[in-house]
Design a protein around this motif. Structure first.
Motif, PDB file in Angstrom:
ATOM      1  N   ALA A  80       0.852  -1.191   0.000  1.00  0.00           N
ATOM      2  CA  ALA A  80       0.000   0.000   0.000  1.00  0.00           C
ATOM      3  C   ALA A  80       0.887   1.239   0.000  1.00  0.00           C
ATOM      4  CB  ALA A  80      -0.903   0.013   1.223  1.00  0.00           C
ATOM      5  N   PRO A  81       0.545   2.250  -0.826  1.00  0.00           N
ATOM      6  CA  PRO A  81       1.355   3.476  -0.836  1.00  0.00           C
ATOM      7  C   PRO A  81       1.072   4.338   0.387  1.00  0.00           C
ATOM      8  CG  PRO A  81      -0.504   3.700  -2.323  1.00  0.00           C
ATOM      9  CD  PRO A  81      -0.555   2.302  -1.802  1.00  0.00           C
ATOM     10  N   ALA A  82       2.075   5.104   0.800  1.00  0.00           N
ATOM     11  CA  ALA A  82       1.897   6.042   1.923  1.00  0.00           C
ATOM     12  C   ALA A  82       2.856   7.203   1.717  1.00  0.00           C
ATOM     13  CB  ALA A  82       2.179   5.336   3.249  1.00  0.00           C
ATOM     14  N   ARG A  83       2.492   8.359   2.245  1.00  0.00           N
ATOM     15  CA  ARG A  83       3.359   9.541   2.177  1.00  0.00           C
ATOM     16  C   ARG A  83       4.158   9.636   3.466  1.00  0.00           C
ATOM     17  NH1 ARG A  83       4.837  12.039  -2.283  1.00  0.00           N
ATOM     18  NH2 ARG A  83       4.765  14.130  -1.380  1.00  0.00           N
ATOM     19  N   ILE A  84       5.485   9.528   3.349  1.00  0.00           N
ATOM     20  CA  ILE A  84       6.380   9.603   4.505  1.00  0.00           C
ATOM     21  C   ILE A  84       7.475  10.609   4.170  1.00  0.00           C
ATOM     22  CG2 ILE A  84       7.977   8.330   5.990  1.00  0.00           C
ATOM     23  CD1 ILE A  84       6.391   5.782   5.278  1.00  0.00           C
ATOM     24  N   THR A 135       1.040  -0.031  16.179  1.00  0.00           N
ATOM     25  CA  THR A 135       1.785   1.011  15.466  1.00  0.00           C
ATOM     26  C   THR A 135       3.275   0.710  15.414  1.00  0.00           C
ATOM     27  OG1 THR A 135       2.025   2.293  17.512  1.00  0.00           O
ATOM     28  CG2 THR A 135       0.122   2.800  16.097  1.00  0.00           C
ATOM     29  N   GLN A 136       3.681  -0.488  15.836  1.00  0.00           N
ATOM     30  CA  GLN A 136       5.089  -0.880  15.781  1.00  0.00           C
ATOM     31  C   GLN A 136       5.386  -1.545  14.444  1.00  0.00           C
ATOM     32  OE1 GLN A 136       5.640  -3.196  19.471  1.00  0.00           O
ATOM     33  NE2 GLN A 136       6.904  -1.493  20.184  1.00  0.00           N
ATOM     34  N   VAL A 137       6.480  -1.134  13.805  1.00  0.00           N
ATOM     35  CA  VAL A 137       6.853  -1.651  12.490  1.00  0.00           C
ATOM     36  C   VAL A 137       8.318  -2.072  12.513  1.00  0.00           C
ATOM     37  CG1 VAL A 137       5.203  -0.122  11.348  1.00  0.00           C
ATOM     38  CG2 VAL A 137       7.582   0.600  11.582  1.00  0.00           C
ATOM     39  N   VAL A 138       8.711  -2.887  11.511  1.00  0.00           N
ATOM     40  CA  VAL A 138      10.120  -3.213  11.293  1.00  0.00           C
ATOM     41  C   VAL A 138      10.513  -2.694   9.914  1.00  0.00           C
ATOM     42  CG1 VAL A 138      10.206  -5.193  12.840  1.00  0.00           C
ATOM     43  CG2 VAL A 138       9.531  -5.524  10.447  1.00  0.00           C
ATOM     44  N   VAL A 139      11.775  -2.270   9.788  1.00  0.00           N
ATOM     45  CA  VAL A 139      12.241  -1.604   8.568  1.00  0.00           C
ATOM     46  C   VAL A 139      13.555  -2.236   8.130  1.00  0.00           C
ATOM     47  CG1 VAL A 139      12.821   0.642   7.560  1.00  0.00           C
ATOM     48  CG2 VAL A 139      11.215   0.521   9.471  1.00  0.00           C
ATOM     49  N   ASP A 140      13.758  -2.381   6.818  1.00  0.00           N
ATOM     50  CA  ASP A 140      15.042  -2.905   6.337  1.00  0.00           C
ATOM     51  C   ASP A 140      16.134  -1.842   6.447  1.00  0.00           C
ATOM     52  OD1 ASP A 140      15.720  -1.921   3.249  1.00  0.00           O
ATOM     53  OD2 ASP A 140      13.627  -1.725   3.822  1.00  0.00           O
ATOM     54  N   GLU A 141      17.387  -2.296   6.442  1.00  0.00           N
ATOM     55  CA  GLU A 141      18.538  -1.406   6.668  1.00  0.00           C
ATOM     56  C   GLU A 141      18.569  -0.219   5.712  1.00  0.00           C
ATOM     57  OE1 GLU A 141      21.713  -4.232   6.264  1.00  0.00           O
ATOM     58  OE2 GLU A 141      22.202  -4.095   8.384  1.00  0.00           O
ATOM     59  N   ASP A 142      18.370  -0.488   4.408  1.00  0.00           N
ATOM     60  CA  ASP A 142      18.481   0.586   3.416  1.00  0.00           C
ATOM     61  C   ASP A 142      17.453   1.687   3.652  1.00  0.00           C
ATOM     62  OD1 ASP A 142      20.546  -0.784   2.266  1.00  0.00           O
ATOM     63  OD2 ASP A 142      19.352  -1.675   0.653  1.00  0.00           O
ATOM     64  N   THR A 184      18.357   3.651   6.803  1.00  0.00           N
ATOM     65  CA  THR A 184      19.491   4.550   6.563  1.00  0.00           C
ATOM     66  C   THR A 184      19.063   5.779   5.772  1.00  0.00           C
ATOM     67  OG1 THR A 184      21.019   2.679   6.604  1.00  0.00           O
ATOM     68  CG2 THR A 184      21.811   4.711   5.596  1.00  0.00           C
ATOM     69  N   SER A 185      18.233   5.563   4.726  1.00  0.00           N
ATOM     70  CA  SER A 185      17.820   6.683   3.874  1.00  0.00           C
ATOM     71  C   SER A 185      16.994   7.716   4.641  1.00  0.00           C
ATOM     72  CB  SER A 185      17.020   6.162   2.666  1.00  0.00           C
ATOM     73  OG  SER A 185      15.797   5.596   3.098  1.00  0.00           O
ATOM     74  N   HIS A 186      16.244   7.275   5.672  1.00  0.00           N
ATOM     75  CA  HIS A 186      15.426   8.204   6.447  1.00  0.00           C
ATOM     76  C   HIS A 186      16.093   8.617   7.766  1.00  0.00           C
ATOM     77  CE1 HIS A 186      11.697   8.172   4.059  1.00  0.00           C
ATOM     78  NE2 HIS A 186      11.947   6.897   3.818  1.00  0.00           N
ATOM     79  N   GLY A 187      17.242   8.004   8.074  1.00  0.00           N
ATOM     80  CA  GLY A 187      17.908   8.323   9.345  1.00  0.00           C
ATOM     81  C   GLY A 187      17.197   7.747  10.549  1.00  0.00           C
ATOM     82  N   TRP A 188      16.519   6.583  10.377  1.00  0.00           N
ATOM     83  CA  TRP A 188      15.782   5.969  11.474  1.00  0.00           C
ATOM     84  C   TRP A 188      16.652   4.961  12.226  1.00  0.00           C
ATOM     85  CZ3 TRP A 188      11.139   4.441   7.875  1.00  0.00           C
ATOM     86  CH2 TRP A 188      10.401   5.592   7.558  1.00  0.00           C
ATOM     87  N   ARG A 189      16.320   4.725  13.474  1.00  0.00           N
ATOM     88  CA  ARG A 189      16.887   3.644  14.269  1.00  0.00           C
ATOM     89  C   ARG A 189      15.778   3.145  15.197  1.00  0.00           C
ATOM     90  NH1 ARG A 189      19.203   8.399  16.152  1.00  0.00           N
ATOM     91  NH2 ARG A 189      18.755   8.899  18.340  1.00  0.00           N
ATOM     92  N   PHE A 219       7.730   8.100  13.039  1.00  0.00           N
ATOM     93  CA  PHE A 219       7.478   8.826  11.791  1.00  0.00           C
ATOM     94  C   PHE A 219       5.986   8.796  11.491  1.00  0.00           C
ATOM     95  CE2 PHE A 219       8.302   4.436  10.612  1.00  0.00           C
ATOM     96  CZ  PHE A 219       7.328   4.144   9.665  1.00  0.00           C
ATOM     97  N   THR A 220       5.537   9.750  10.695  1.00  0.00           N
ATOM     98  CA  THR A 220       4.121   9.851  10.344  1.00  0.00           C
ATOM     99  C   THR A 220       3.886   9.278   8.951  1.00  0.00           C
ATOM    100  OG1 THR A 220       3.859  11.823  11.710  1.00  0.00           O
ATOM    101  CG2 THR A 220       2.181  11.427  10.022  1.00  0.00           C
ATOM    102  N   ALA A 221       2.915   8.399   8.844  1.00  0.00           N
ATOM    103  CA  ALA A 221       2.547   7.816   7.549  1.00  0.00           C
ATOM    104  C   ALA A 221       1.191   8.358   7.128  1.00  0.00           C
ATOM    105  CB  ALA A 221       2.502   6.300   7.642  1.00  0.00           C
ATOM    106  N   GLY A 222       1.118   8.895   5.899  1.00  0.00           N
ATOM    107  CA  GLY A 222      -0.148   9.365   5.345  1.00  0.00           C
ATOM    108  C   GLY A 222      -0.725   8.297   4.443  1.00  0.00           C
TER     109      GLY A 222
END
Length: 842
Positions: free
Chosen positions: A563-567, A600-607, A610-615, A620-623
């Motif tokens: 699903a698309p989202a605006r982040i 509201t807990q998610v897991v994210v791949d490394e790339d 890194t691109s968003h500066g998350w750890r 973050f807000t998802a639209g």
């Protein structure tokens, strides 16, 4: 000089035939490729143009771009827009078009059309001018469908038969109400087309009361541009865009030409390889011709011929050879083009009827390629012959290359090789997209360098075969000496085979390594026993996931939803999963945090992280696509791969924000594990649906392996052309070498060497030269395969070099077979020389 050159061509018919064949094969490949692609492109363009006969202006929805946190969307074409389109001045009629995917099974339950070309549309009112019925009536209701005549013919369906179809998962069994003809390009290419009435099509494809396109026909006397202007004024501004039928046909023709262009370029690459190999052979042939005619050319110089005239005579000879080869290659190419078109049918694809297209451009390309390649290859030997002083030529004092020329050649070859290796090694440290150009440049430099150094390399490599050749007595010893007597000739002959085997070995190494890496990736990342998906890659109905979840023996399952989202003002795609079971179905390495998906807990791949500066702990807000926003928290960061990557969140969180939830695939784990019985049970639970694939990890690997094998077999077939040209080169070189050494062979016969030993000598010489080229080709191929793998490995952590020892052994045996076969005629010719006549020859 022209008459002299012409007499030289006609005086050596066998030599002429061999040289013509070498050029002709390359020209035939080029012209055949052009004829084939032009013919197919022309047939599809004419067929597609007919499909727009009933469309003067097409109305399509205009995509609304994303702005800020608001996702882009595509507006709907409503019934009100359809009625307004039909009422504008100059409009004769308007048809609402609904399109989608529908898989049709044959009577054995197998999918027709290969999945990707299984399409469906709506039949408009009682009579649709787009789809003339040849039998039966228009479809009405969910229990009726009309199918195209080609599909009906292939599957043996007729009006009144029950047919199994699938739109997005569940199986439907409507009755065939009618059979129609169509100019649809997908059907012409072997696909299928199903038609429902408009209301049913809208319901099945999730478009109730709306259309994908509105096709408007103009009244007599109204131009397409005038009708388009009227529609632009009548329809809502900014929500729709209009295109004339002529523009649609032109765009379709351009798209077909573009798609054929990639095929054309691929085939022409291999034609270029064959010509490149042929260039070595032609240059080698003319070098030997000039060497054999040294005294003749010297005599011409002595009686007044200038250097320019001598060079011109050689070039005239090359022009005649090239012209004959180009004309015969063009004729053969037309046959190849026609044969390729017929061959498409054996792979299940069909092509619209149309004539064989031989354009003036194809004729000019064939003539230019044949003549230019031959003349360029002959220019250097002709120039070299012209520089020889007449007295020195008559005394054969020019025969050996000077030390200076050898040092210059070896220095140049070493520089090219070193530069090529350096550039290739540098490319392996870059990412896959940036390193492709340098990798190609380095490969070209290295191949050129090795070709220049081949005379130097021939002595030590051929000397390594001495112990084996000694077992053949005098014949073996003579064969070794003959193969290194003229290193340049040996190098040119071996290089033709080297290039073909370099490409074949390199691609085999790369394909085998990639297949092994994908197998490792699938086994490392997926714990699920099966992955369920649509055959064409489209989305599955949520009903499929619910059915699998309720099937006996299924212990865990999870649909994967995109699903698309605006982040951060960018569009990202979220992957919805079942948070409670995804951990049992995947085995991903977590670098930070925990693999916890829920709420509201998610897991994210490394790339992505890194691109968003998350750890871990980042918010973050998802639209979402429904316009709502939600704050999500990163619970873990995992190592993504080509199969699983992105932002994962629970479907319970994602689905309420989706207007039409659908699954890309479903992971399934069973109590009994992967087995034929379990797979059969799952397929039956889904209604034995031809459009739905149930694949184990082994099935996924086998499917990838089949695609690799198909590509490799195609490449092997195309590169066989280069090998055939190389065989001709070996035959040509040996035949002319036998002629050159006639006196020597006569002397050997006179002092006791029998005919059998002479044959063995020539065969062993050919075998040694071919194996020399084979060893160089396999060695370079392994290096290039490793380098390309290192480049791709930057995007594939599981990549590992796998050397196909068995296939490399087969390639060397192929090189040996080339040597043995190529020597048959020259060896027989050498053995049949009359010893007294040979001794007296010059």
């Amino acid at each position: 000089m022209f008459r002299t050159a012409l007499r030289n061509v006609l005086a050596h018919k066998a030599r002429l035939l061999m040289t013509v064949l070498a050029v002709m094969l390359g020209v035939a490949f080029v012209s055949g490729t052009l004829v084939f692609t032009n013919t197919i492109s022309d047939a599809f363009q004419k067929s597609s143009a007919k499909g727009f006969d009933h469309v003067d202006v097409a109305v399509q929805p205009k995509y609304q771009d994303s702005e800020g946190d608001k996702l882009g969307r595509t507006p709907e074409l409503t019934r009100a827009m359809l009625d307004k389109s039909a009422d504008v001045p100059g409009a004769a009629s308007a048809i609402g078009v609904v399109q989608g995917f529908t898989a049709i099974a044959d009577k054995d339950g197998k999918l027709i059309g290969g999945g990707f070309r299984s399409e469906a549309a709506n039949y408009w009112d009682a009579k649709d001018p787009r789809y003339p019925l040849t039998d039966g009536t228009a479809p009405h209701g969910r229990d009726q469908v009309a199918i195209d005549a080609e599909t009906a013919k292939r599957a043996g369906y007729k009006v009144g038969d029950t047919v199994r179809i699938s739109v997005d998962g569940p199986v439907l069994t409507p009755t065939v109400s009618g059979v129609f003809t169509t100019d649809d390009g997908n059907v012409a290419a072997g696909g299928s087309l199903a038609l429902f009435d408009t209301a049913t099509a809208q319901q099945l494809f999730g478009k109730p009361g709306t259309y994908d396109e509105i096709d408007v026909a103009a009244r007599p006397g109204t131009s397409q541009s005038a009708l388009r202007a009227q529609l632009d004024r009548a329809l809502p501004e900014g929500l729709t865009e209009t295109t004339t039928g002529k523009k649609l046909a032109d765009d379709q023709a351009e798209m077909i030409a573009s798609s054929m262009s990639s095929m054309k370029q691929g085939l022409l690459v291999f034609a270029g390889i064959a010509l490149f190999v042929g260039t070595f052979i032609i240059a080698n042939t003319f070098t030997m011709l000039v060497a054999q005619r040294t005294k003749e050319l010297a005599l011409l110089r002595a009686v007044g011929a200038s250097r320019r005239q001598v060079t011109r005579s050689v070039l005239i000879e090359a022009f005649v050879v090239g012209l004959i080869a180009a004309v015969t290659g063009l004729v053969a190419g037309a046959g190849i083009g026609a044969g390729l078109r017929s061959l498409i049918g054996s792979f299940g694809a069909t092509v619209p009827d149309g004539p064989l297209v031989i354009t003036p451009g194809t004729v000019l390309a064939a003539l230019a390629v044949g003549i230019l390649v031959t003349m360029l290859a002959a220019w250097l030997p002709g120039r070299r012959a012209a520089k020889i002083p007449p007295v020195a030529a008559m005394s054969s004092l020019h025969a050996k290359a000077t030390t200076k020329s050898l040092v210059l050649r070896n220095t140049l070859g070493a520089l090219f090789s070193a530069a090529g290796i350096a550039v290739v090694l540098a490319a392996t440290t870059m990412n896959s997209s940036d390193g492709q150009g340098p990798m190609g440049l380095g490969a070209v430099l290295l191949i050129i360098g090795v070709f220049i150094l081949t005379p130097l390399l021939s002595r030590p490599l051929i000397a390594a075969a001495a112990p084996v050749l000694r077992a053949f007595g005098v014949s073996g010893k003579l064969a070794r000496q003959n193969s290194v007597r003229n290193p340049r000739r040996t190098a040119a002959t071996a290089s033709a085979l080297m290039i073909g085997l370099t490409l074949i070995t390199g691609m085999t190494v790369l394909a085998g390594s990639l297949q092994h890496s994908i197998d490792r990736m699938a086994s490392a990342a997926i714990k699920a026993d099966y992955v369920v998906s649509m055959a064409n890659g489209n989305e599955l109905s949520p009903d499929v996931g619910r059915t699998l979840e309720e099937t006996a023996g299924v212990t865990a399952s999870s649909p994967l939803r995109n699903a698309p989202a605006r982040i951060d003002r960018e569009t990202e795609y979220l992957t919805g999963v079942d948070g409670g079971t995804i951990g049992k179905l995947t085995d991903l390495t977590v670098d930070d945090g925990s693999f916890k998906v829920g709420g509201t807990q998610v897991v994210v791949d490394e790339d992505t992280a890194t691109s968003h500066g998350w750890r871990v702990g980042s918010d973050f807000t998802a639209g979402y696509e429904d316009g709502r926003k939600e704050r999500l928290t990163v619970a873990g960061v995992y190592e993504g791969n080509e199969m699983i990557r992105g932002i994962m969140l629970d479907n319970a969180t994602l689905s309420p924000h989706q207007t039409d939830p659908a699954d890309m695939q479903i992971m399934v784990k069973t109590a009994d594990g992967a087995s034929a019985a379990t797979k059969d049970k799952l397929e039956k639970a889904l209604g034995s649906n031809p459009a739905v694939r149930v694949q184990s990890k082994k099935d996924i690997s086998n499917e990838i392996a089949r695609s690799f094998t198909l590509v490799l077999n195609m490449l092997y077939g195309l590169l066989a052309m280069a090998v055939i040209v190389a065989v001709l080169g070996v035959i040509n070189t040996l035949a002319m070498s036998v002629f050159e050494r006639s006196q020597e062979i006569g002397m050997l016969r006179a002092i006791g060497l029998d005919r059998k030993s002479v044959k063995r000598m020539v065969r062993l010489e050919s075998l040694v030269i071919s194996l020399f080229g084979g060893v160089l080709g396999v060695g370079l191929g392994v290096f290039f395969g490793w380098a390309a793998g290192q480049l791709l490995g930057t995007k594939m952590p599981t990549y590992e070099l796998v050397l196909p020892w068995t296939r490399m052994g087969i390639f060397l045996l192929l090189a040996a077979a080339v040597g043995v076969l190529a020597a048959l005629w020259p060896a027989r010719r050498a053995a049949r020389l009359n010893m007294l006549a040979a001794i007296k020859s010059e």
